[in-house]
Each structure stands twice: as structure tokens, then as C-alpha cells.
Design a protein around this motif. Structure first.
Motif, PDB file in Angstrom:
ATOM      1  N   THR A   2     -43.163-129.890  28.753  1.00 40.76           N
ATOM      2  CA  THR A   2     -44.562-129.505  28.640  1.00 40.76           C
ATOM      3  C   THR A   2     -45.261-129.751  29.975  1.00 40.76           C
ATOM      4  O   THR A   2     -45.663-130.874  30.269  1.00 40.76           O
ATOM      5  CB  THR A   2     -45.270-130.304  27.532  1.00 40.76           C
ATOM      6  OG1 THR A   2     -44.533-130.173  26.327  1.00 40.76           O
ATOM      7  CG2 THR A   2     -46.691-129.798  27.331  1.00 40.76           C
ATOM      8  N   VAL A   8     -45.305-124.868  27.111  1.00 41.19           N
ATOM      9  CA  VAL A   8     -44.147-125.459  26.443  1.00 41.19           C
ATOM     10  C   VAL A   8     -42.954-124.560  26.733  1.00 41.19           C
ATOM     11  O   VAL A   8     -43.033-123.341  26.561  1.00 41.19           O
ATOM     12  CB  VAL A   8     -44.371-125.572  24.922  1.00 41.19           C
ATOM     13  CG1 VAL A   8     -43.106-126.070  24.228  1.00 41.19           C
ATOM     14  CG2 VAL A   8     -45.551-126.480  24.611  1.00 41.19           C
ATOM     15  N   THR A   9     -41.847-125.150  27.170  1.00 45.83           N
ATOM     16  CA  THR A   9     -40.639-124.395  27.497  1.00 45.83           C
ATOM     17  C   THR A   9     -39.500-124.833  26.598  1.00 45.83           C
ATOM     18  O   THR A   9     -39.294-126.028  26.388  1.00 45.83           O
ATOM     19  CB  THR A   9     -40.250-124.592  28.977  1.00 45.83           C
ATOM     20  OG1 THR A   9     -41.295-124.070  29.801  1.00 45.83           O
ATOM     21  CG2 THR A   9     -38.953-123.862  29.300  1.00 45.83           C
ATOM     22  N   GLU A  10     -38.780-123.854  26.058  1.00 43.51           N
ATOM     23  CA  GLU A  10     -37.618-124.113  25.215  1.00 43.51           C
ATOM     24  C   GLU A  10     -36.435-123.279  25.708  1.00 43.51           C
ATOM     25  O   GLU A  10     -36.580-122.097  26.008  1.00 43.51           O
ATOM     26  CB  GLU A  10     -37.901-123.740  23.754  1.00 43.51           C
ATOM     27  CG  GLU A  10     -38.737-124.763  22.997  1.00 43.51           C
ATOM     28  CD  GLU A  10     -37.916-125.971  22.546  1.00 43.51           C
ATOM     29  OE1 GLU A  10     -36.666-125.872  22.513  1.00 43.51           O
ATOM     30  OE2 GLU A  10     -38.531-127.004  22.235  1.00 43.51           O
ATOM     31  N   THR A  47     -41.098-119.633  27.539  1.00 44.06           N
ATOM     32  CA  THR A  47     -42.232-120.470  27.906  1.00 44.06           C
ATOM     33  C   THR A  47     -43.475-119.918  27.227  1.00 44.06           C
ATOM     34  O   THR A  47     -43.731-118.709  27.284  1.00 44.06           O
ATOM     35  CB  THR A  47     -42.444-120.503  29.428  1.00 44.06           C
ATOM     36  OG1 THR A  47     -41.265-121.017  30.052  1.00 44.06           O
ATOM     37  CG2 THR A  47     -43.627-121.397  29.795  1.00 44.06           C
ATOM     38  N   THR A 111     -38.498-119.295  20.531  1.00 41.16           N
ATOM     39  CA  THR A 111     -39.915-118.978  20.351  1.00 41.16           C
ATOM     40  C   THR A 111     -40.493-119.771  19.185  1.00 41.16           C
ATOM     41  O   THR A 111     -41.602-120.322  19.281  1.00 41.16           O
ATOM     42  CB  THR A 111     -40.099-117.471  20.117  1.00 41.16           C
ATOM     43  OG1 THR A 111     -39.579-116.749  21.241  1.00 41.16           O
ATOM     44  CG2 THR A 111     -41.562-117.119  19.916  1.00 41.16           C
ATOM     45  N   ALA A 114     -40.861-123.397  20.306  1.00 41.41           N
ATOM     46  CA  ALA A 114     -41.919-123.569  21.307  1.00 41.41           C
ATOM     47  C   ALA A 114     -43.302-123.425  20.696  1.00 41.41           C
ATOM     48  O   ALA A 114     -44.210-124.228  20.975  1.00 41.41           O
ATOM     49  CB  ALA A 114     -41.725-122.554  22.438  1.00 41.41           C
ATOM     50  N   ARG A 117     -44.461-126.342  18.573  1.00 36.17           N
ATOM     51  CA  ARG A 117     -44.982-127.439  19.394  1.00 36.17           C
ATOM     52  C   ARG A 117     -46.357-127.106  19.964  1.00 36.17           C
ATOM     53  O   ARG A 117     -47.273-127.931  19.956  1.00 36.17           O
ATOM     54  CB  ARG A 117     -44.009-127.743  20.518  1.00 36.17           C
ATOM     55  CG  ARG A 117     -42.676-128.337  20.054  1.00 36.17           C
ATOM     56  CD  ARG A 117     -41.644-128.363  21.166  1.00 36.17           C
ATOM     57  NE  ARG A 117     -42.137-129.054  22.349  1.00 36.17           N
ATOM     58  CZ  ARG A 117     -41.579-128.963  23.551  1.00 36.17           C
ATOM     59  NH1 ARG A 117     -40.523-128.176  23.730  1.00 36.17           N
ATOM     60  NH2 ARG A 117     -42.086-129.636  24.571  1.00 36.17           N
TER      61      ARG A 117
END
Length: 285
Positions: A2, A8-10, A47, A111, A114, A117
């Protein structure tokens, strides 16, 4: 991750079907599977950032193969929350499109994680995940997973073993629908319940070699380039197993060690500069 701008990146790790047994077909057309799935350390990336509306931008080396229209699976995943929330979503596309390594499903799963969150919202339930695609639920975790049913019966087996793998795609897309339709037999035996510990790597690779990918034959008929990939991988020094993943055309090979894998990658790049060739190992969990 984050960053300070609220993003937020996953990761959307590549999904490898180490085995894929097609065991039946339901009246609604869904195929029943029994598949051993693992994830590798390479993949796409999602992201998300706060925004008033939903927007999707696609970048990365394989961005040209996708459209950011409303039917994109990433935007469908965002809408599956049923919330009137916005987000600026970026998909960094590093995996080939329509390549049998779960790119779209992994992107949708990333997605969901992310946005859950970002929005502080619970994840959509299993039925909503399956509605996005049968492979989406298994992509919600990076654990080694036995996937059965239509993709909704999952048995998590823990972190992936330390495998030195090489992924190769000859640069052709294969239609999953066409491959399934061409499958000559839809009722095949499942994997046996007795399997060695995945962390006893030698025994596990021997066990994997006795399993199947039932989609390999129709995929090879649709894309003969797969034959060449498998032949070249199998001929490399240190290759313990070479098989197609999913419905193709990406193939994987498990090597004795990282040096053998990297030497094979270098040799294949010289002989086949147009192929996508990616050395990789297990995904972090």
C-alpha cells in the motif's frame, strides 16, 4: 503493498496446471476437473487507487492483446462486489494472453483481493467468484491446490515446493472452448488419492509424470507448435518433466536445478527468439 498515495497492489501469479484430468461434463455444459495447481513467482499485477468511478488502464508487454472495455474480466470482478464504489485500476500485463496459465482468472482474483482491501469490503462469495470464471476461486490463494468439480471444490495443500521451472509459449493463442469441444472423451479417471508429499520433490515429480493433462491432445491438434515446444523442452539437459498447462499453449518443464533451467532457457532463446520463455520458481504465499 500500500503506497503512500493510497494505492493497493496485488500480484496475479501465473497458474500452472501440473495435472488436468477431465472427469465429466454437467448438463449445463460445465466440465468437471481434477487438477493439481501451483503458482509461480512471475505473473501480472493489479494496482487500485481511490477514484470516483471505475476505470481500467492496461499496460505491460502484453497490453496490446487486451481491451479495457466493460466486458474486461477485471472490471467484471470489480462490479461483482455490488457496490457503487469507484477505483482507478491498472492491470500490468506480463503474461501472454489466452495462454493456459490463468492470466485472466488470476487478474480477476487479484482485483477482488485488492478492492477488498481498498474498499474495506468483504470478498464476493464463492458463487460470485465462479460466475466470473471457473478458475477464479483457485487463484484467490497461491497455495498448491487440488481443484475438483467445476473449480469450486478446492483442497489447499500448503506452500508450493521449491521447483525450478521454465515456462514456454510459442506465441500462439488457443481457444479454451475449442479445445474442450475437441476433447474426444469427457469422462476420464481422476487422480489417485494416494500422492507423495509435494516437498519430497523427486517422488512427487515421478508421481506427476504418471498423471495427465487430458486437454493436451486436442490443444496439440489445434496448435501443432505445442508439439515443438514439448519436444524441445524434453530434450534439454536436466529436464525431469515437460507438460502443457491448462488448455495451452504454454508448456512448463521442471528441471533438476536452477542452472539446468537457466541453461535451457538460454539455448531455447537462441533457437526460438520469437517464443516467450520465462524461468521461474514457486510463488510466495
Amino acid at each position: 503493498m500500500t503506497p503512500t498515495d493510497g494505492a493497493v497492489t496485488e500480484p496475479a501469479f501465473a497458474k500452472i496446471n501440473l495435472t488436468l484430468h477431465v472427469t465429466g461434463q454437467r448438463a449445463d455444459g460445465y466440465h468437471l476437473l481434477d487438477s493439481m495447481v501451483m503458482f509461480t513467482s512471475i505473473g501480472d499485477e493489479i494496482t487500485v487507487r481511490p477514484a470516483d468511478t471505475l476505470r481500467l488502464t492496461i499496460d505491460g508487454p502484453f497490453a496490446a492483446g487486451l481491451s479495457a472495455d466493460d466486458d474486461n474480466l477485471v472490471l467484471r470482478a470489480a462490479r461483482s462486489f455490488g457496490l457503487n464504489h469507484g477505483a482507478d485500476i491498472t492491470l500490468t500485463k506480463r503474461l501472454p494472453v489466452a495462454s493456459g496459465i490463468g492470466g485472466g482468472s488470476a487478474d480477476a482474483a487479484a482485483t477482488l483481493r485488492a478492492l477488498s482491501r481498498l474498499w474495506g469490503a468483504p470478498l464476493p462469495d464463492l458463487a460470485a467468484q465462479v460466475a466470473l470464471g471457473a478458475d477464479v476461486p483457485v487463484c484467490m490463494s497461491a497455495e498448491v491446490t487440488r481443484m475438483a468439480g467445476i473449480g469450486d471444490d478446492l483442497t489447499h495443500l500448503g506452500p508450493a515446493p521449491m521447483l525450478d521451472m521454465l515456462l514456454v509459449n510459442p506465441g500462439v493463442g488457443v481457444s479454451t472452448r475449442v479445445v474442450f469441444e475437441a476433447l474426444a472423451r469427457k469422462t476420464n479417471p481422476p487422480m489417485g488419492d494416494a500422492m507423495p508429499d509435494p516437498f519430497d520433490i523427486d517422488d512427487w515429480v515421478v508421481w506427476l509424470a504418471d498423471q495427465r493433462n487430458d486437454l493436451e491432445a486436442p490443444a496439440r491438434a489445434a496448435a501443432p507448435e505445442i508439439d515443438q515446444v514439448l519436444s524441445r523442452l524434453s530434450a534439454q539437459q536436466g529436464c525431469q518433466l515437460a507438460r502443457m498447462s491448462g488448455s495451452g499453449a504454454t508448456c512448463f518443464a521442471i528441471f533438476e536445478d536452477a542452472d539446468s533451467r537457466d541453461n535451457a532457457a538460454a539455448a531455447l532463446r537462441v533457437g526460438h527468439p520469437s517464443w516467450w520463455i520465462a524461468p521461474t520458481d514457486e510463488a510466495p504465499t
